[in-house]
Write an enzyme that holds these catalytic residues in place. Structure first.
Site, PDB file in Angstrom:
ATOM      1  N   HIS A  58       0.829  -1.016  -0.270  1.00  0.00           N
ATOM      2  CA  HIS A  58      -0.074  -0.270  -0.132  1.00  0.00           C
ATOM      3  C   HIS A  58       0.759   1.227   0.170  1.00  0.00           C
ATOM      4  CE1 HIS A  58      -3.832  -2.333   1.869  1.00  0.00           C
ATOM      5  NE2 HIS A  58      -3.407  -2.845   0.900  1.00  0.00           N
ATOM      6  N   GLU A  60       0.901   3.810   1.739  1.00  0.00           N
ATOM      7  CA  GLU A  60       2.002   4.056   2.847  1.00  0.00           C
ATOM      8  C   GLU A  60       2.381   3.428   3.740  1.00  0.00           C
ATOM      9  OE1 GLU A  60      -3.307   4.396   3.401  1.00  0.00           O
ATOM     10  OE2 GLU A  60      -1.934   3.664   2.530  1.00  0.00           O
ATOM     11  N   CYS A  88      -6.378   2.557   5.602  1.00  0.00           N
ATOM     12  CA  CYS A  88      -6.917   0.955   6.005  1.00  0.00           C
ATOM     13  C   CYS A  88      -6.088   0.228   7.311  1.00  0.00           C
ATOM     14  CB  CYS A  88      -6.908  -0.730   5.249  1.00  0.00           C
ATOM     15  SG  CYS A  88      -5.111  -1.273   4.838  1.00  0.00           S
ATOM     16  N   CYS A  91      -2.727   0.046   7.421  1.00  0.00           N
ATOM     17  CA  CYS A  91      -1.442   1.102   7.179  1.00  0.00           C
ATOM     18  C   CYS A  91      -1.808   1.479   8.917  1.00  0.00           C
ATOM     19  CB  CYS A  91      -2.201   1.757   6.150  1.00  0.00           C
ATOM     20  SG  CYS A  91      -1.604   0.849   4.467  1.00  0.00           S
TER      21      CYS A  91
END
Length: 155
Positions: A58, A60, A88, A91
């Site tokens: 991801h 992040e 999410c 993260c």
């Protein structure tokens, strides 16, 4: 938990939006993230799950990893993460573990957002670190990018 935005957040979100658009080139969901320290972007990444076949790639997580290398420490308490979509649970957990100084995000994620939509993972309870949050920076633009991406995939 939610703090006020400032004009720099809008500028940093532009960099995150540029990163998000780059994810589209390899068919990844267009989410971009930047890490800022002392007013300077020190890391900028976008989703790479499709590109790298990595479930945790991801934007992040990738940006936090890069920032830790730049800072020379896993503790990012003097840093702000700016991301186009509400993080999410994975993260948000990474942000707590990095002792992130603050988070700025654009569009809310009513399905999987773990900051304001569900769970409130950055509030500090039950976890051991609280991350101040600014939500909704350039939210419409961030959301439009995602809606356009998913609409094109369905047609």
């Amino acid at each position: 938990m939610t703090h006020e935005s400032n004009p720099l957040h809008h500028d940093w979100m532009q960099v995150a939006l540029d990163e998000a658009r780059a994810a589209i080139t390899h068919d990844d969901v267009p989410v971009g993230a930047v890490v800022v320290r002392d007013g300077t972007v020190i890391a900028a990444r976008h989703n790479e799950r499709e590109l790298s076949d990595d479930p945790v790639a991801h934007a992040e997580v990738l940006a936090l990893r890069d920032a830790a290398r730049v800072v020379g420490n896993w503790r990012l308490d003097e840093c702000t993460l700016v991301v186009t979509l509400e993080p999410c649970a994975m993260c948000a957990g990474a942000m707590v573990n990095a002792r992130l100084g603050s988070l700025v995000f654009g569009a809310a994620d009513p399905k999987a957002g773990a900051v304001t939509s569900h769970f409130g993972l950055l509030d500090g309870a039950p976890l051991n670190h609280r991350v101040p949050v600014v939500a909704g920076v350039r939210a419409e633009e961030c959301g439009d990018l995602l809606r356009t991406f998913f609409r094109s995939r369905r047609s």
